[in-house]
Design a protein around this motif. Structure first.
Motif, PDB file in Angstrom:
ATOM      1  N   LEU A  54       0.831  -1.207   0.000  1.00 24.86           N
ATOM      2  CA  LEU A  54       0.000   0.000   0.000  1.00 24.86           C
ATOM      3  C   LEU A  54       0.866   1.258   0.000  1.00 24.86           C
ATOM      4  CD1 LEU A  54      -2.944  -0.712   2.473  1.00 24.86           C
ATOM      5  CD2 LEU A  54      -3.112  -0.245   0.028  1.00 24.86           C
ATOM      6  N   ALA A  55       1.939   1.251   0.778  1.00 21.25           N
ATOM      7  CA  ALA A  55       2.845   2.405   0.821  1.00 21.25           C
ATOM      8  C   ALA A  55       3.450   2.667  -0.555  1.00 21.25           C
ATOM      9  CB  ALA A  55       3.943   2.188   1.856  1.00 21.25           C
ATOM     10  N   ASP A  56       3.815   1.604  -1.250  1.00 17.67           N
ATOM     11  CA  ASP A  56       4.400   1.745  -2.591  1.00 17.67           C
ATOM     12  C   ASP A  56       3.402   2.312  -3.596  1.00 17.67           C
ATOM     13  OD1 ASP A  56       6.770   0.691  -1.611  1.00 17.67           O
ATOM     14  OD2 ASP A  56       6.389  -1.331  -2.393  1.00 17.67           O
ATOM     15  N   ASN A  57       2.112   2.130  -3.354  1.00 12.55           N
ATOM     16  CA  ASN A  57       1.061   2.583  -4.273  1.00 12.55           C
ATOM     17  C   ASN A  57       0.274   3.776  -3.724  1.00 12.55           C
ATOM     18  OD1 ASN A  57       0.732   0.515  -6.663  1.00 12.55           O
ATOM     19  ND2 ASN A  57       1.282  -0.661  -4.847  1.00 12.55           N
ATOM     20  N   TYR A  58       0.696   4.293  -2.593  1.00 11.16           N
ATOM     21  CA  TYR A  58      -0.043   5.352  -1.909  1.00 11.16           C
ATOM     22  C   TYR A  58      -0.232   6.591  -2.789  1.00 11.16           C
ATOM     23  CZ  TYR A  58      -1.371   8.576   1.873  1.00 11.16           C
ATOM     24  OH  TYR A  58      -2.017   9.493   2.670  1.00 11.16           O
ATOM     25  N   ALA A  59       0.768   6.979  -3.533  1.00 10.76           N
ATOM     26  CA  ALA A  59       0.662   8.169  -4.389  1.00 10.76           C
ATOM     27  C   ALA A  59      -0.470   8.015  -5.405  1.00 10.76           C
ATOM     28  CB  ALA A  59       1.984   8.445  -5.096  1.00 10.76           C
ATOM     29  N   GLU A  60      -0.672   6.805  -5.904  1.00  7.44           N
ATOM     30  CA  GLU A  60      -1.754   6.564  -6.867  1.00  7.44           C
ATOM     31  C   GLU A  60      -3.118   6.736  -6.201  1.00  7.44           C
ATOM     32  OE1 GLU A  60      -1.460   6.165 -10.228  1.00  7.44           O
ATOM     33  OE2 GLU A  60       0.621   6.660  -9.754  1.00  7.44           O
ATOM     34  N   PHE A  61      -3.245   6.245  -4.974  1.00  5.23           N
ATOM     35  CA  PHE A  61      -4.494   6.438  -4.240  1.00  5.23           C
ATOM     36  C   PHE A  61      -4.719   7.928  -3.978  1.00  5.23           C
ATOM     37  CE2 PHE A  61      -3.745   1.953  -3.225  1.00  5.23           C
ATOM     38  CZ  PHE A  61      -5.019   1.421  -3.358  1.00  5.23           C
ATOM     39  N   GLN A  62      -3.673   8.642  -3.596  1.00  8.25           N
ATOM     40  CA  GLN A  62      -3.791  10.070  -3.321  1.00  8.25           C
ATOM     41  C   GLN A  62      -4.226  10.844  -4.560  1.00  8.25           C
ATOM     42  OE1 GLN A  62      -2.516  11.923   0.075  1.00  8.25           O
ATOM     43  NE2 GLN A  62      -3.975  10.245   0.113  1.00  8.25           N
ATOM     44  N   LYS A  63      -3.726  10.455  -5.750  1.00  6.74           N
ATOM     45  CA  LYS A  63      -4.147  11.118  -6.994  1.00  6.74           C
ATOM     46  C   LYS A  63      -5.652  10.983  -7.213  1.00  6.74           C
ATOM     47  CE  LYS A  63       0.172  10.446  -9.490  1.00  6.74           C
ATOM     48  NZ  LYS A  63       0.832   9.660 -10.551  1.00  6.74           N
ATOM     49  N   LEU A  64      -6.228   9.913  -6.705  1.00 11.09           N
ATOM     50  CA  LEU A  64      -7.669   9.683  -6.832  1.00 11.09           C
ATOM     51  C   LEU A  64      -8.461  10.324  -5.688  1.00 11.09           C
ATOM     52  CD1 LEU A  64      -7.611   5.900  -7.820  1.00 11.09           C
ATOM     53  CD2 LEU A  64      -7.993   7.864  -9.339  1.00 11.09           C
ATOM     54  N   GLY A  65      -7.765  11.024  -4.786  1.00 15.37           N
ATOM     55  CA  GLY A  65      -8.429  11.642  -3.652  1.00 15.37           C
ATOM     56  C   GLY A  65      -8.817  10.655  -2.570  1.00 15.37           C
ATOM     57  N   VAL A  66      -8.058   9.556  -2.456  1.00 20.35           N
ATOM     58  CA  VAL A  66      -8.364   8.489  -1.503  1.00 20.35           C
ATOM     59  C   VAL A  66      -7.345   8.501  -0.366  1.00 20.35           C
ATOM     60  CG1 VAL A  66      -8.581   5.986  -1.206  1.00 20.35           C
ATOM     61  CG2 VAL A  66      -9.310   7.055  -3.358  1.00 20.35           C
ATOM     62  N   GLU A  67      -7.848   8.463   0.873  1.00 18.11           N
ATOM     63  CA  GLU A  67      -6.974   8.302   2.023  1.00 18.11           C
ATOM     64  C   GLU A  67      -7.043   6.856   2.484  1.00 18.11           C
ATOM     65  OE1 GLU A  67      -4.176   8.593   3.771  1.00 18.11           O
ATOM     66  OE2 GLU A  67      -4.666  10.725   3.934  1.00 18.11           O
ATOM     67  N   ILE A  68      -5.885   6.310   2.817  1.00 17.67           N
ATOM     68  CA  ILE A  68      -5.764   4.949   3.337  1.00 17.67           C
ATOM     69  C   ILE A  68      -5.638   5.044   4.855  1.00 17.67           C
ATOM     70  CG2 ILE A  68      -4.328   2.864   3.372  1.00 17.67           C
ATOM     71  CD1 ILE A  68      -5.451   3.317   0.613  1.00 17.67           C
ATOM     72  N   TYR A  69      -6.295   4.139   5.556  1.00 20.07           N
ATOM     73  CA  TYR A  69      -6.162   4.022   7.011  1.00 20.07           C
ATOM     74  C   TYR A  69      -5.827   2.566   7.324  1.00 20.07           C
ATOM     75  CZ  TYR A  69      -8.544   8.526   7.139  1.00 20.07           C
ATOM     76  OH  TYR A  69      -8.887   9.849   6.939  1.00 20.07           O
ATOM     77  N   GLY A  70      -4.606   2.312   7.760  1.00 20.98           N
ATOM     78  CA  GLY A  70      -4.244   0.980   8.230  1.00 20.98           C
ATOM     79  C   GLY A  70      -4.751   0.843   9.651  1.00 20.98           C
ATOM     80  N   VAL A  71      -5.453  -0.251   9.960  1.00 16.57           N
ATOM     81  CA  VAL A  71      -6.075  -0.401  11.279  1.00 16.57           C
ATOM     82  C   VAL A  71      -5.768  -1.781  11.858  1.00 16.57           C
ATOM     83  CG1 VAL A  71      -8.219  -0.267  12.612  1.00 16.57           C
ATOM     84  CG2 VAL A  71      -8.027   0.995  10.448  1.00 16.57           C
ATOM     85  N   SER A  72      -5.280  -1.793  13.096  1.00 19.46           N
ATOM     86  CA  SER A  72      -5.147  -3.043  13.844  1.00 19.46           C
ATOM     87  C   SER A  72      -5.553  -2.783  15.284  1.00 19.46           C
ATOM     88  CB  SER A  72      -3.718  -3.586  13.781  1.00 19.46           C
ATOM     89  OG  SER A  72      -2.870  -2.863  14.650  1.00 19.46           O
TER      90      SER A  72
END
Length: 187
Positions: A54-72
């Motif tokens: 996910l970290a390696d692809n995070y910039a692609e998600f950000q370009k789409l206006g998406v925030e990632i939340y890792g949860v444990s």
């Protein structure tokens, strides 16, 4: 009952994000696309491979206006310690959310109560705070950020184009379908 099209239930949690502890809640999610990415535990084996992907692809998600939340179910303090000691986790720029009270894991129905851990659950949430994608994997099966990215693009497309749907293996720019009586039995 399915969580699809349900609103994210109220919560308050602390995340480790870019060197700080930050508070997040269901209100934090409003107005943008979000992914809640549950994983069993810090300092484990499959989890860092997924979070690193996910970290390696995070910039692609950000370009789409998406925030990632890792949860444990670990604490935000444990997330910081893992971030500070692992090269893979150290490259993460998205929030790592602590859920030691199990509120989020219960709300998203991924809690393995007898273990005090979360299943590998992935939830895509639209800007209105409604869950559009639910995927839960067994503990030994890692997820793929590129496939998640494809699904997010499909969810965003469908949200922006009422009356159209994305067929199997759809990728951005490919043909979609407009369900109608004319298509019945023709696909």
């Amino acid at each position: 009952m399915s969580l699809i099209n349900t609103e994210v239930k109220p919560f308050k949690a602390t995340a480790y994000h870019q060197g700080k502890f930050v508070e997040i809640s269901e209100a934090t999610l409003k107005g943008k696309w979000s992914v809640f990415f549950f994983y069993p535990a810090d300092f484990t084996f499959v989890c860092p491979t997924e979070l690193g992907d996910l970290a390696d692809n995070y910039a692609e998600f950000q370009k789409l206006g998406v925030e990632i939340y890792g949860v444990s179910t670990d604490t935000h303090f444990t997330h910081k310690a893992w971030h500070d000691t692992s090269d893979t986790i150290g490259k993460i720029q998205y929030p790592l959310v602590g859920d030691p009270t199990w509120v989020l894991s219960k709300n998203f129905e991924v809690l393995i109560e007898e273990a005090g851990l979360a299943d590998r659950g992935t939830f895509v949430i639209d800007p209105e705070g409604k869950i559009q994608i639910v995927e839960v994997n067994a503990g030994g099966i890692g997820r793929d950020a590129q496939e998640l990215l494809r699904k997010v693009k499909a969810a965003q497309y469908v949200a922006a184009h009422p009356g159209e749907v994305c067929p199997a293996k759809w990728k951005e720019g490919e043909a979609t379908l407009a369900p109608s009586l004319d298509l019945v039995g023709k696909i």
